[in-house]
Motif scaffolding. Structure first.
Motif, PDB file in Angstrom:
ATOM      1  N   UNK A  34       0.843  -1.190   0.000  1.00  0.00           N
ATOM      2  CA  UNK A  34       0.000   0.000   0.000  1.00  0.00           C
ATOM      3  C   UNK A  34       0.885   1.249   0.000  1.00  0.00           C
ATOM      4  N   UNK A  35       0.339   2.317  -0.566  1.00  0.00           N
ATOM      5  CA  UNK A  35       1.079   3.577  -0.611  1.00  0.00           C
ATOM      6  C   UNK A  35       1.417   4.034   0.813  1.00  0.00           C
ATOM      7  N   UNK A  36       2.705   4.310   1.037  1.00  0.00           N
ATOM      8  CA  UNK A  36       3.164   4.729   2.354  1.00  0.00           C
ATOM      9  C   UNK A  36       3.549   3.577   3.260  1.00  0.00           C
ATOM     10  N   UNK A  37       3.308   2.338   2.806  1.00  0.00           N
ATOM     11  CA  UNK A  37       3.615   1.178   3.644  1.00  0.00           C
ATOM     12  C   UNK A  37       4.563   0.209   2.918  1.00  0.00           C
ATOM     13  N   UNK A  58     -13.861   2.307 -13.590  1.00  0.00           N
ATOM     14  CA  UNK A  58     -12.861   2.066 -14.628  1.00  0.00           C
ATOM     15  C   UNK A  58     -11.455   2.389 -14.107  1.00  0.00           C
ATOM     16  N   UNK A  59     -11.292   3.563 -13.521  1.00  0.00           N
ATOM     17  CA  UNK A  59      -9.959   3.983 -13.064  1.00  0.00           C
ATOM     18  C   UNK A  59      -9.590   3.383 -11.714  1.00  0.00           C
ATOM     19  N   UNK A  60     -10.589   3.102 -10.891  1.00  0.00           N
ATOM     20  CA  UNK A  60     -10.407   2.576  -9.528  1.00  0.00           C
ATOM     21  C   UNK A  60      -9.485   3.448  -8.677  1.00  0.00           C
ATOM     22  N   UNK A  61      -9.395   4.731  -8.978  1.00  0.00           N
ATOM     23  CA  UNK A  61      -8.634   5.634  -8.132  1.00  0.00           C
ATOM     24  C   UNK A  61      -9.463   5.972  -6.895  1.00  0.00           C
ATOM     25  N   UNK A  64       4.873   7.053  -8.514  1.00  0.00           N
ATOM     26  CA  UNK A  64       3.884   6.299  -7.743  1.00  0.00           C
ATOM     27  C   UNK A  64       3.454   7.167  -6.576  1.00  0.00           C
ATOM     28  N   UNK A  65       2.321   7.826  -6.739  1.00  0.00           N
ATOM     29  CA  UNK A  65       1.801   8.706  -5.704  1.00  0.00           C
ATOM     30  C   UNK A  65       0.278   8.702  -5.761  1.00  0.00           C
ATOM     31  N   UNK A  66      -0.345   9.644  -5.074  1.00  0.00           N
ATOM     32  CA  UNK A  66      -1.809   9.686  -5.001  1.00  0.00           C
ATOM     33  C   UNK A  66      -2.416  10.652  -6.011  1.00  0.00           C
ATOM     34  N   UNK A  73      -4.901   0.003 -11.879  1.00  0.00           N
ATOM     35  CA  UNK A  73      -3.779   0.803 -12.392  1.00  0.00           C
ATOM     36  C   UNK A  73      -2.629   0.973 -11.413  1.00  0.00           C
ATOM     37  N   UNK A  74      -2.917   1.148 -10.123  1.00  0.00           N
ATOM     38  CA  UNK A  74      -1.815   1.352  -9.186  1.00  0.00           C
ATOM     39  C   UNK A  74      -0.945   0.102  -9.078  1.00  0.00           C
ATOM     40  N   UNK A  75      -1.553  -1.071  -9.212  1.00  0.00           N
ATOM     41  CA  UNK A  75      -0.783  -2.309  -9.164  1.00  0.00           C
ATOM     42  C   UNK A  75       0.007  -2.498 -10.461  1.00  0.00           C
TER      43      UNK A  75
END
Length: 415
Positions: free
Chosen positions: A22-25, A288-291, A402-404, A341-343
């Motif tokens: 996870x982001x930050x972990x 679609x984006x799953x953001x 890789x950020x938010x 997308x983040x993965x």
């Protein structure tokens, strides 16, 4: 015990070569094989001690840390109800759940009490209300209400159900379930809070979760919700129940809340209200984006499948090497990554790091990779409506941060 029996400790936390953090972990990594089994053993023992009310405070801390640690190792395994358990476990650390019917009280390890601060009960009502209400808000979308998606696809595979099996293949049933589920989630926390409607609402809770638990593989979530929702019932109800069990009764609250606790509760409540709504900060179609999709109580709302082909290219761009993701990822990881997308970005960065400053030999060619570029050919189908290109194939993902921030390399969804 369930994870050990089914071999999931091995499959999910020991076998994989790469983990989607996870982001930050990023600093959360799995222990050795022995270490992971010990972690689950600690989790199980601490859960038992919480149930018994023995060494309660220490047990609550150990359970929260061990359970949440395991969940942070790989976002491949994210489930809403695991997130819910982590939140409840966190709250258990701070409430006096061992002040009456517990071994701590019986053995004199804590001072017994028949009254507790009202917030220690109301915070659980709030948390349950958040889960239900935001699950309902998430259902207020065109696909769920006017296409009955994804239920219309899923229910066709439930023909073997007793009684309901002969009807669930009909499209109208999917629409009934969709609208009923939305109205149930939006209204039930409020109906449970009103004395005159509480019994009716709780019967609806039982029916809703028994049906969903029978139809879909969602683990312990339905049964946990059925039991935990009794926190909405009055002191009189619980005293009556405890008297049947010949347990000392609990009293009404007369205890003032401390200022530091008040501010901590305000912060916690605000976070629980804001986190599910953070998706509003991102453009594009959420499904679609799953953001900002995770941690929003979007339970069983999406049917999405895809596949990816990755290419690694040297800085010069003169050569492309096809990468087989199955060498790095398990089947479950590949399935989850292909639509998120983040993965995809995390895996692209992993490939960049793997090939950086490497030399690839292809026949008589020696290719110096330097800082490689990584591209992906990604196709995704949403609600079984045909495959569409998901990620811009011309974008070097290795160079994307890789950020938010919003990810403009996700291609827009077109009907």
């Amino acid at each position: 015990m369930r994870f050990a029996h089914k071999g999931w400790i091995e499959d999910l936390y020991i076998t994989p070569k790469f983990f989607f953090t996870y982001y930050g972990f990023d600093w959360v990594t799995p222990l050795s094989s022995t270490g992971m089994y010990i972690t689950f053993l600690v989790m199980g023992i601490s859960a038992l001690l919480i149930a018994l009310g023995l060494f309660y405070r220490v047990s609550a801390i150990l359970f929260f840390l061990s359970f949440t640690y395991v969940e942070l190792i790989d976002k491949t395994n994210y489930l809403n109800h695991y997130y819910f358990i982590s939140l409840v476990a966190f709250l258990l650390i701070f409430v006096p759940a061992n002040k009456n019917y517990s071994l701590d009280a019986k053995l004199g390890l804590t001072k017994a009490a028949s009254s507790v601060p009202a917030w220690t009960i109301n915070i659980f009502k709030f948390q349950l209300g958040v889960v239900y209400f935001f699950a309902g808000v998430a259902k207020v979308n065109y696909h769920w209400l006017f296409e009955a998606q994804p239920l219309i696809n899923w229910l066709k595979h439930q023909s073997d159900l007793p009684v309901l099996g002969q009807f669930v293949g009909e499209n109208w049933i999917a629409f009934v379930f969709s609208w009923a589920g939305c109205l149930f989630d939006l209204s039930v926390p409020f109906l449970l809070s009103i004395r005159k409607t509480r019994l009716f609402a709780y019967l609806a809770v039982i029916f809703f979760h028994v049906v969903t638990g029978a139809m879909f593989p969602i683990g312990i979530f339905p049964w946990a919700m059925i039991v935990l929702t009794t926190v909405f019932f009055s002191t009189r109800f619980h005293n009556l129940l405890l008297s049947k069990l010949q347990v000392s009764s609990v009293g009404q609250n007369t205890i003032q809340i401390r200022s530091i606790t008040k501010y901590a509760l305000i912060i916690y409540i605000l976070l629980q209200l804001l986190i599910p709504m953070r998706y509003l900060l991102y453009p594009g179609k959420l499904f679609w984006t799953e953001q900002a999709f995770r941690f929003g109580w979007r339970v069983m709302l999406i049917e999405k499948v895809g596949y990816c082909t990755f290419y690694v290219s040297p800085e010069s761009g003169s050569y492309k090497k096809i990468i087989e993701p199955t060498y790095y990822l398990t089947e479950q990881q590949l399935k989850q990554m292909s639509t998120q997308p983040d993965m995809i970005l995390q895996f692209a960065h992993h490939l960049r790091d793997q090939y950086k400053d490497k030399t690839i030999i292809e026949g008589d060619l020696e290719i110096e990779m330097g800082t490689p570029q990584v591209f992906v050919d990604s196709k995704v189908s949403l609600f079984n409506k045909g495959s569409r290109t998901f990620i811009d194939p011309s974008v070097d993902l290795a160079a994307q941060p890789y950020n938010l921030a919003p990810r403009n390399w996700i291609l827009p969804y077109e009907e």
